[in-house]
Design an enzyme around this catalytic site. Structure first.
Site, PDB file in Angstrom:
ATOM      1  N   ARG A 279     -79.639  34.917 -49.430  1.00 57.08           N
ATOM      2  CA  ARG A 279     -80.283  33.751 -50.044  1.00 57.08           C
ATOM      3  C   ARG A 279     -79.679  33.326 -51.379  1.00 57.08           C
ATOM      4  O   ARG A 279     -79.453  32.139 -51.600  1.00 57.08           O
ATOM      5  CB  ARG A 279     -81.798  33.964 -50.166  1.00 57.08           C
ATOM      6  CG  ARG A 279     -82.476  34.261 -48.806  1.00 57.08           C
ATOM      7  CD  ARG A 279     -83.991  34.190 -48.874  1.00 57.08           C
ATOM      8  NE  ARG A 279     -84.447  32.824 -49.084  1.00 57.08           N
ATOM      9  CZ  ARG A 279     -84.852  32.348 -50.220  1.00 57.08           C
ATOM     10  NH1 ARG A 279     -84.919  33.121 -51.276  1.00 57.08           N
ATOM     11  NH2 ARG A 279     -85.210  31.094 -50.328  1.00 57.08           N
TER      12      ARG A 279
ATOM     13  N   CYS B 105     -66.370  41.381 -51.062  1.00 54.73           N
ATOM     14  CA  CYS B 105     -65.240  40.738 -51.726  1.00 54.73           C
ATOM     15  C   CYS B 105     -65.347  39.223 -51.698  1.00 54.73           C
ATOM     16  O   CYS B 105     -64.586  38.541 -50.998  1.00 54.73           O
ATOM     17  CB  CYS B 105     -63.943  41.214 -51.092  1.00 54.73           C
ATOM     18  SG  CYS B 105     -63.761  42.974 -51.296  1.00 54.73           S
TER      19      CYS B 105
ATOM     20  N   TYR C  48     -78.282  29.628 -51.151  1.00 58.00           N
ATOM     21  CA  TYR C  48     -79.151  28.566 -51.701  1.00 58.00           C
ATOM     22  C   TYR C  48     -79.345  28.682 -53.206  1.00 58.00           C
ATOM     23  O   TYR C  48     -80.304  28.098 -53.736  1.00 58.00           O
ATOM     24  CB  TYR C  48     -80.552  28.638 -51.082  1.00 58.00           C
ATOM     25  CG  TYR C  48     -80.597  28.888 -49.606  1.00 58.00           C
ATOM     26  CD1 TYR C  48     -80.209  27.900 -48.700  1.00 58.00           C
ATOM     27  CD2 TYR C  48     -81.067  30.093 -49.100  1.00 58.00           C
ATOM     28  CE1 TYR C  48     -80.280  28.128 -47.338  1.00 58.00           C
ATOM     29  CE2 TYR C  48     -81.133  30.326 -47.740  1.00 58.00           C
ATOM     30  CZ  TYR C  48     -80.732  29.339 -46.874  1.00 58.00           C
ATOM     31  OH  TYR C  48     -80.804  29.581 -45.524  1.00 58.00           O
TER      32      TYR C  48
ATOM     33  N   GLU D  88     -96.629  26.503 -38.009  1.00 55.57           N
ATOM     34  CA  GLU D  88     -95.471  27.398 -37.793  1.00 55.57           C
ATOM     35  C   GLU D  88     -95.007  28.030 -39.094  1.00 55.57           C
ATOM     36  O   GLU D  88     -93.852  27.870 -39.493  1.00 55.57           O
ATOM     37  CB  GLU D  88     -94.295  26.593 -37.213  1.00 55.57           C
ATOM     38  CG  GLU D  88     -94.565  25.870 -35.923  1.00 55.57           C
ATOM     39  CD  GLU D  88     -93.427  24.899 -35.553  1.00 55.57           C
ATOM     40  OE1 GLU D  88     -92.515  24.679 -36.387  1.00 55.57           O
ATOM     41  OE2 GLU D  88     -93.479  24.358 -34.443  1.00 55.57           O
ATOM     42  N   PRO D  89     -95.877  28.743 -39.804  1.00 58.69           N
ATOM     43  CA  PRO D  89     -95.424  29.319 -41.072  1.00 58.69           C
ATOM     44  C   PRO D  89     -94.515  30.528 -40.857  1.00 58.69           C
ATOM     45  O   PRO D  89     -94.740  31.325 -39.950  1.00 58.69           O
ATOM     46  CB  PRO D  89     -96.742  29.770 -41.727  1.00 58.69           C
ATOM     47  CG  PRO D  89     -97.639  30.099 -40.570  1.00 58.69           C
ATOM     48  CD  PRO D  89     -97.247  29.144 -39.462  1.00 58.69           C
ATOM     49  N   GLY D  90     -93.487  30.636 -41.654  1.00 56.63           N
ATOM     50  CA  GLY D  90     -92.614  31.801 -41.606  1.00 56.63           C
ATOM     51  C   GLY D  90     -92.681  32.516 -42.940  1.00 56.63           C
ATOM     52  O   GLY D  90     -93.255  33.590 -43.094  1.00 56.63           O
ATOM     53  N   ARG D  91     -92.126  31.851 -43.954  1.00 57.27           N
ATOM     54  CA  ARG D  91     -92.028  32.453 -45.298  1.00 57.27           C
ATOM     55  C   ARG D  91     -93.407  32.833 -45.857  1.00 57.27           C
ATOM     56  O   ARG D  91     -93.555  33.869 -46.494  1.00 57.27           O
ATOM     57  CB  ARG D  91     -91.367  31.414 -46.217  1.00 57.27           C
ATOM     58  CG  ARG D  91     -90.922  31.969 -47.551  1.00 57.27           C
ATOM     59  CD  ARG D  91     -90.475  30.844 -48.484  1.00 57.27           C
ATOM     60  NE  ARG D  91     -89.625  29.870 -47.872  1.00 57.27           N
ATOM     61  CZ  ARG D  91     -88.294  29.858 -47.947  1.00 57.27           C
ATOM     62  NH1 ARG D  91     -87.675  30.807 -48.611  1.00 57.27           N
ATOM     63  NH2 ARG D  91     -87.610  28.892 -47.375  1.00 57.27           N
TER      64      ARG D  91
ATOM     65  N   TYR E 130     -86.300  35.647 -44.352  1.00 59.33           N
ATOM     66  CA  TYR E 130     -84.908  35.208 -44.418  1.00 59.33           C
ATOM     67  C   TYR E 130     -84.051  36.202 -45.217  1.00 59.33           C
ATOM     68  O   TYR E 130     -83.107  35.824 -45.903  1.00 59.33           O
ATOM     69  CB  TYR E 130     -84.802  33.779 -45.002  1.00 59.33           C
ATOM     70  CG  TYR E 130     -85.701  32.791 -44.290  1.00 59.33           C
ATOM     71  CD1 TYR E 130     -85.406  32.400 -42.991  1.00 59.33           C
ATOM     72  CD2 TYR E 130     -86.859  32.282 -44.885  1.00 59.33           C
ATOM     73  CE1 TYR E 130     -86.245  31.526 -42.305  1.00 59.33           C
ATOM     74  CE2 TYR E 130     -87.694  31.407 -44.212  1.00 59.33           C
ATOM     75  CZ  TYR E 130     -87.381  31.035 -42.924  1.00 59.33           C
ATOM     76  OH  TYR E 130     -88.209  30.177 -42.249  1.00 59.33           O
TER      77      TYR E 130
HETATM   78  N1  LLP Z   1     -90.684  25.509 -37.986  1.00 61.65           N
HETATM   79  C1  LLP Z   1     -89.442  25.032 -37.907  1.00 61.65           C
HETATM   80  C2  LLP Z   1     -89.110  24.049 -36.857  1.00 61.65           C
HETATM   81  C3  LLP Z   1     -88.463  25.453 -38.821  1.00 61.65           C
HETATM   82  O1  LLP Z   1     -87.240  24.977 -38.753  1.00 61.65           O
HETATM   83  C4  LLP Z   1     -88.801  26.407 -39.825  1.00 61.65           C
HETATM   84  C5  LLP Z   1     -87.801  26.885 -40.798  1.00 61.65           C
HETATM   85  C6  LLP Z   1     -90.131  26.896 -39.847  1.00 61.65           C
HETATM   86  C7  LLP Z   1     -91.046  26.418 -38.917  1.00 61.65           C
HETATM   87  C8  LLP Z   1     -90.575  27.912 -40.850  1.00 61.65           C
HETATM   88  O2  LLP Z   1     -90.479  27.432 -42.146  1.00 61.65           O
HETATM   89  P1  LLP Z   1     -91.108  28.283 -43.359  1.00 61.65           P
HETATM   90  O3  LLP Z   1     -92.600  28.309 -43.145  1.00 61.65           O
HETATM   91  O4  LLP Z   1     -90.553  29.636 -43.313  1.00 61.65           O
HETATM   92  O5  LLP Z   1     -90.731  27.527 -44.567  1.00 61.65           O
HETATM   93  N2  LLP Z   1     -83.151  30.375 -44.703  1.00 61.65           N
HETATM   94  C9  LLP Z   1     -83.859  29.476 -45.580  1.00 61.65           C
HETATM   95  C10 LLP Z   1     -85.034  28.817 -44.910  1.00 61.65           C
HETATM   96  C11 LLP Z   1     -84.673  28.090 -43.631  1.00 61.65           C
HETATM   97  C12 LLP Z   1     -85.861  27.479 -42.947  1.00 61.65           C
HETATM   98  C13 LLP Z   1     -85.506  27.008 -41.590  1.00 61.65           C
HETATM   99  N3  LLP Z   1     -86.601  26.498 -40.826  1.00 61.65           N
HETATM  100  C14 LLP Z   1     -84.263  30.254 -46.829  1.00 61.65           C
HETATM  101  O6  LLP Z   1     -83.990  31.441 -46.922  1.00 61.65           O
HETATM  102  O7  LLP Z   1     -84.833  29.677 -47.749  1.00 61.65           O
END
Ligand code: LLP
Length: 423
Positions: free
Chosen positions: A313, A345, A317, A274-277, A374
């Protein structure tokens, strides 16, 4: 590796100048690179190779339809955490059979939507949720393919706010309760326990913590199978980090994939990730124009038209984003430390403190790098600032994939109560 580079002194996304996009769309605006999205997806896909796998892109990172449709066209699935994300993924062309539904707070309506759509899997995070899933599935006369998200008690994750895998976090069911939970699931009507899932955090730079968590998952699959459960899938989550500065050197997706395959060994399962970033992070930048350069008490504040509502961000963070001038500074121009802030503000509306920058003037354009994940997804209308525009570039073509709402559109959803007019 990404497709943002200077050409004749101007920062480009693929073949399109960011100056041209700023002129067309106004600022602030997010700009995404099609080639970069494709590259990140294929590097991982190819590294997973022969292993039966599903890359369920974490929609939360960037849920723009243009981005989702691009990934869907490559064969990506989607990891969603709300009914809204599910509908967006379906709309973008992700087949229901490739959608995984994660999240600790699924409502009845969201569960019903997933069941009616025939999604691939529910990642269940608690026993009460398991019972709700069983009830809704039974009422609809269908069976729910599910995995428990188990909490492996592995410490990982860049910032405390994005680490998820230890006992104090709300995510997943406790490791020591997993076997009992699966036995309970197997006995419930409408439930098919088909997988085991983990996700230990985000922006994780080394693959070692993943190995620790995944090894536990593999052992659990073997145990559950020995008890007669037909566990056919593992979900290794997302979380691999990306470089935000030149000092960041995260382990590569290739290493990550190799380790996943090694950890699975001869286990015959479908691997879900489940990659996002990793997919969207450096496929996007945020461009912003300098409104003012303000000197006060020995400090220089560069005040932008982008605020913390557009890119949360740094405020949320303490995140670092490289900030580049869209036009290269004159050769040999000296740098000096400035604070780069937004118009909102709040004191936390600060993107960088004491950042060495080349000379900057009112009207200049700056680009926040690695803002594809994000960034827009976390944006808001705080200070009644309309949501930021988004563009997708492919070669020399640029499409607005989300236009900036007008002030009228932003205001139209609200109304004053009738009793005001009544006096
Ligand atoms: N799967 C699940 C269940 C998750 O909760 C997340 C991210 C992912 C996959 C994807 O994770 P990634 O591959 O993107 O690391 N807003 C924060 C990051 C929050 C991540 C939440 N969960 C930021 O900007 O750093």
């Amino acid at each position: 590796m990404h497709h943002f580079a200077y050409r004749s002194g101007v920062l480009h996304c693929e073949d399109v100048s960011l100056e041209a996009i700023a002129r067309e769309l106004g600022t602030p605006a997010y700009v995404y690179s099609d080639a970069t999205l494709r590259r990140h997806y294929s590097v991982l896909d190819e590294a997973l190779g022969e292993q039966k796998h599903l890359i369920a892109y974490a929609v939360k990172a960037n849920s723009n339809l243009g981005v989702l449709a691009t990934l869907a066209s490559l064969g990506a699935g989607a990891d969603v955490v709300s009914g809204g994300e599910m509908l967006k993924a379906l709309e973008a062309g992700v087949p229901a059979g490739k959608i995984v539904f994660s999240g600790v707070g699924k409502s009845e309506d969201e569960i019903a939507l997933g069941l009616r759509s025939g999604i691939h899997q529910f990642n269940v995070e608690s026993i009460p949720e398991l019972h709700r899933l069983s009830r809704v599935a039974t009422a609809l006369g269908v069976r729910a393919p599910m995995a428990f998200r188990v909490n492996p008690h592995v410490e990982a994750g860049g910032h405390a706010h994005i680490s998820t895998g230890s006992a104090e976090h709300k995510f997943g069911i406790a490791w020591h309760e997993a076997e009992r939970a699966y036995a309970e699931a197997a006995d419930l009507p409408g439930i098919d326990p088909v997988g085991v899932a983990v996700h230990i955090g985000s922006q994780i730079m080394r693959i070692a913590p993943f190995r620790e968590a995944w090894t536990k998952v593999v052992a659990l699959v073997r145990t559950l199978r020995s008890r007669g459960l037909a566990i056919a899938r593992v979900d290794f989550g997302g979380g691999l980090g990306v470089p935000y500065s030149h000092d960041d050197e995260p382990d590569s997706p290739t290493l990550y994939a190799r380790q996943a395959r090694e950890t699975l060994g001869d286990l015959d399962v479908e691997l879900i990730v489940e990659p996002g970033r990793l997919i969207a992070g450096n496929a996007g930048v945020l461009i912003s124009r300098v409104e003012y350069v303000k000197e006060r008490d020995g400090r220089t504040f560069v005040i932008l038209d982008a605020g913390m509502n557009d890119l949360m961000r740094p405020a949320l963070y303490d995140a670092f984003h490289d900030i580049l001038p869209v036009r290269t500074p004159p050769l040999g121009a000296s740098r000096r430390a400035v604070d780069i802030v937004g118009p909102v503000c709040e004191s936390t509306d600060r993107f960088a403190k004491d950042r060495p920058m080349p000379p900057i003037q009112e009207g200049d354009l700056l680009a926040f790098m690695t803002a594809g994940a994000y960034g827009a997804a976390l944006s808001s209308q705080y200070n009644a600032r309309p949501l930021v525009a988004e563009a997708l570039v492919r070669g020399d073509a640029c499409v607005v994939v989300r236009r900036r709402p007008t002030f009228e559109e932003m205001i139209a959803l609200e109304r004053a109560p009738d009793w005001i007019k009544g006096g």
